[in-house]
Design an enzyme around this catalytic site. Structure first.
Site, PDB file in Angstrom:
ATOM      1  CE  LYS A  51      -3.168  -2.221   3.210  1.00 35.97           C
ATOM      2  NZ  LYS A  51      -3.660  -2.153   4.610  1.00 35.97           N
ATOM      3  N   GLY A  52       2.099   1.154   0.445  1.00 37.84           N
ATOM      4  CA  GLY A  52       2.916   2.328   0.737  1.00 37.84           C
ATOM      5  C   GLY A  52       2.988   3.385  -0.359  1.00 37.84           C
ATOM      6  CG  ASP A 108       6.664   2.800  -0.072  1.00 37.20           C
ATOM      7  OD1 ASP A 108       7.415   1.992  -0.661  1.00 37.20           O
ATOM      8  OD2 ASP A 108       6.054   2.492   0.973  1.00 37.20           O
ATOM      9  CG  ASP A 111      14.589  -0.167   4.942  1.00 33.52           C
ATOM     10  OD1 ASP A 111      15.582   0.502   5.240  1.00 33.52           O
ATOM     11  OD2 ASP A 111      13.991  -0.872   5.770  1.00 33.52           O
ATOM     12  CE  LYS A 139      14.229   3.661   5.847  1.00 36.40           C
ATOM     13  NZ  LYS A 139      13.744   3.123   7.142  1.00 36.40           N
ATOM     14  CG  PHE A 160      10.179   3.187  10.921  1.00 41.32           C
ATOM     15  CD1 PHE A 160      10.455   2.066  10.155  1.00 41.32           C
ATOM     16  CD2 PHE A 160       8.857   3.573  11.095  1.00 41.32           C
ATOM     17  CE1 PHE A 160       9.437   1.331   9.565  1.00 41.32           C
ATOM     18  CE2 PHE A 160       7.825   2.838  10.509  1.00 41.32           C
ATOM     19  CZ  PHE A 160       8.117   1.723   9.752  1.00 41.32           C
ATOM     20  CB  VAL A 161      10.183   8.130   7.407  1.00 38.50           C
ATOM     21  CG1 VAL A 161      11.487   8.814   7.770  1.00 38.50           C
ATOM     22  CG2 VAL A 161      10.379   7.200   6.204  1.00 38.50           C
ATOM     23  CG  ASP A 167       2.367   1.072   7.321  1.00 40.04           C
ATOM     24  OD1 ASP A 167       3.191   0.957   6.391  1.00 40.04           O
ATOM     25  OD2 ASP A 167       2.078   0.136   8.086  1.00 40.04           O
ATOM     26  NE  ARG A 173      -0.972   1.982   4.901  1.00 36.78           N
ATOM     27  CZ  ARG A 173       0.123   1.292   4.640  1.00 36.78           C
ATOM     28  NH1 ARG A 173       1.109   1.850   3.967  1.00 36.78           N
ATOM     29  NH2 ARG A 173       0.256   0.047   5.046  1.00 36.78           N
TER      30      ARG A 173
HETATM   31  P1  IMP Z   1      12.693  -3.169   1.816  1.00 37.05           P
HETATM   32  O1  IMP Z   1      12.279  -4.478   1.204  1.00 37.05           O
HETATM   33  O2  IMP Z   1      13.434  -3.372   3.092  1.00 37.05           O
HETATM   34  O3  IMP Z   1      13.454  -2.297   0.849  1.00 37.05           O
HETATM   35  O4  IMP Z   1      11.388  -2.357   2.228  1.00 37.05           O
HETATM   36  C1  IMP Z   1      10.130  -2.811   1.905  1.00 37.05           C
HETATM   37  C2  IMP Z   1       9.005  -1.992   2.444  1.00 37.05           C
HETATM   38  O5  IMP Z   1       9.194  -1.733   3.822  1.00 37.05           O
HETATM   39  C3  IMP Z   1       8.829  -0.606   1.834  1.00 37.05           C
HETATM   40  O6  IMP Z   1       8.180  -0.627   0.582  1.00 37.05           O
HETATM   41  C4  IMP Z   1       7.974   0.044   2.906  1.00 37.05           C
HETATM   42  O7  IMP Z   1       6.615  -0.296   2.746  1.00 37.05           O
HETATM   43  C5  IMP Z   1       8.539  -0.565   4.185  1.00 37.05           C
HETATM   44  N1  IMP Z   1       9.467   0.364   4.842  1.00 37.05           N
HETATM   45  C6  IMP Z   1      10.804   0.402   4.757  1.00 37.05           C
HETATM   46  N2  IMP Z   1      11.305   1.427   5.488  1.00 37.05           N
HETATM   47  C7  IMP Z   1      10.221   2.057   6.028  1.00 37.05           C
HETATM   48  C8  IMP Z   1      10.067   3.214   6.878  1.00 37.05           C
HETATM   49  O8  IMP Z   1      11.028   3.907   7.288  1.00 37.05           O
HETATM   50  N3  IMP Z   1       8.786   3.535   7.196  1.00 37.05           N
HETATM   51  C9  IMP Z   1       7.692   2.829   6.773  1.00 37.05           C
HETATM   52  N4  IMP Z   1       7.794   1.757   5.985  1.00 37.05           N
HETATM   53  C10 IMP Z   1       9.051   1.367   5.623  1.00 37.05           C
HETATM   54 MG    MG Z   2       4.636  -0.629   4.242  1.00 39.45          MG
END
Ligand code: IMP
Ligand code: MG
Length: 186
Positions: A51-52, A108, A111, A139, A160-161, A167, A173
């Site tokens: 959803k992000g 969105d 990370d 990030k 963490f944002v 969310d 959100r």
């Molecule tokens: P990744 O697979 O670790 O790159 O991140 C996957 C998902 O984690 C992102 O699409 C976000 O939905 C969530 N996410 C990562 N960092 C944050 C944050 O700082 N705040 C909120 N959601 C996050």
């Molecule tokens: Mg998320």
């Protein structure tokens, strides 16, 4: 369900604004104009990961002035709270045959990069005309897989944002800006 029930508690966990609504608006306008210039005359599909990225997608697609289609996928990697599970599960797939389109993934935040890495592999196997990644937030200090967005609107530190679609436990959100989440609250 989230443990945040009152508006007072909701507000107390918004630690500081990281990116203002005005900064987001300006960056989204520019990204939309760039896409419109680059993809003019080509079949374009914007793919968003729910959803992000839904808020970013809603604003970005209105900043694009050429014909385009919109598609949604859903993937889960974070469940409750702020810790990554390290597992990515596709829970909603696209309806379009992407071999007919130039595809831009509208994300969105990148990370660890695991979610997007899996999705890129999956979409590449379907032979799109081209595939690019546009992310609102990056990030890079948290990356666990080698992955770089083609376009990243804002690079942020390891915080963490919340807000603008992002969310914490499904709350926040709806904030119109990106803020740092306060784990403790006051
Ligand atoms: P990744 O697979 O670790 O790159 O991140 C996957 C998902 O984690 C992102 O699409 C976000 O939905 C969530 N996410 C990562 N960092 C944050 C944050 O700082 N705040 C909120 N959601 C996050
Ligand atoms: Mg998320």
């Amino acid at each position: 369900m989230s443990s945040i029930k009152t508006t007072e508690e909701f507000n107390s966990r918004i630690k500081q604004v990281i990116i203002t609504k005005e900064q987001i608006d300006e960056a989204v306008r520019k990204a939309g104009a760039d896409i419109s210039a680059e993809y003019e005359g080509r079949p374009l599909l914007l793919v968003s990961i729910l959803k992000g990225a839904y808020v970013f997608m809603a604003d970005l697609c209105r900043a694009v002035s050429i014909p385009c289609e919109i598609g949604f996928m859903a993937a889960k990697s974070y469940y409750e709270g702020t810790e990554s599970s390290g597992k990515v599960k596709i829970t909603l797939d696209l309806s379009q045959d992407i071999s007919q389109y130039h595809v831009i993934i509208v994300e969105d935040i990148i990370d660890t990069g695991r979610t997007l890495n899996d999705i890129i592999k999956m979409l590449k196997a379907r032979n799109p005309l081209s595939l690019k990644v546009l992310t609102l937030l990056d990030k890079p200090s948290r990356r666990l897989v080698e992955l770089e967005a083609d376009v990243s609107l804002f690079t942020i530190p390891d915080l963490f944002v919340i807000g603008y679609g992002l969310d914490c436990g499904e709350i926040y959100r709806n904030l119109p800006y990106v803020a740092e989440y306060d784990e403790k609250g006051e």
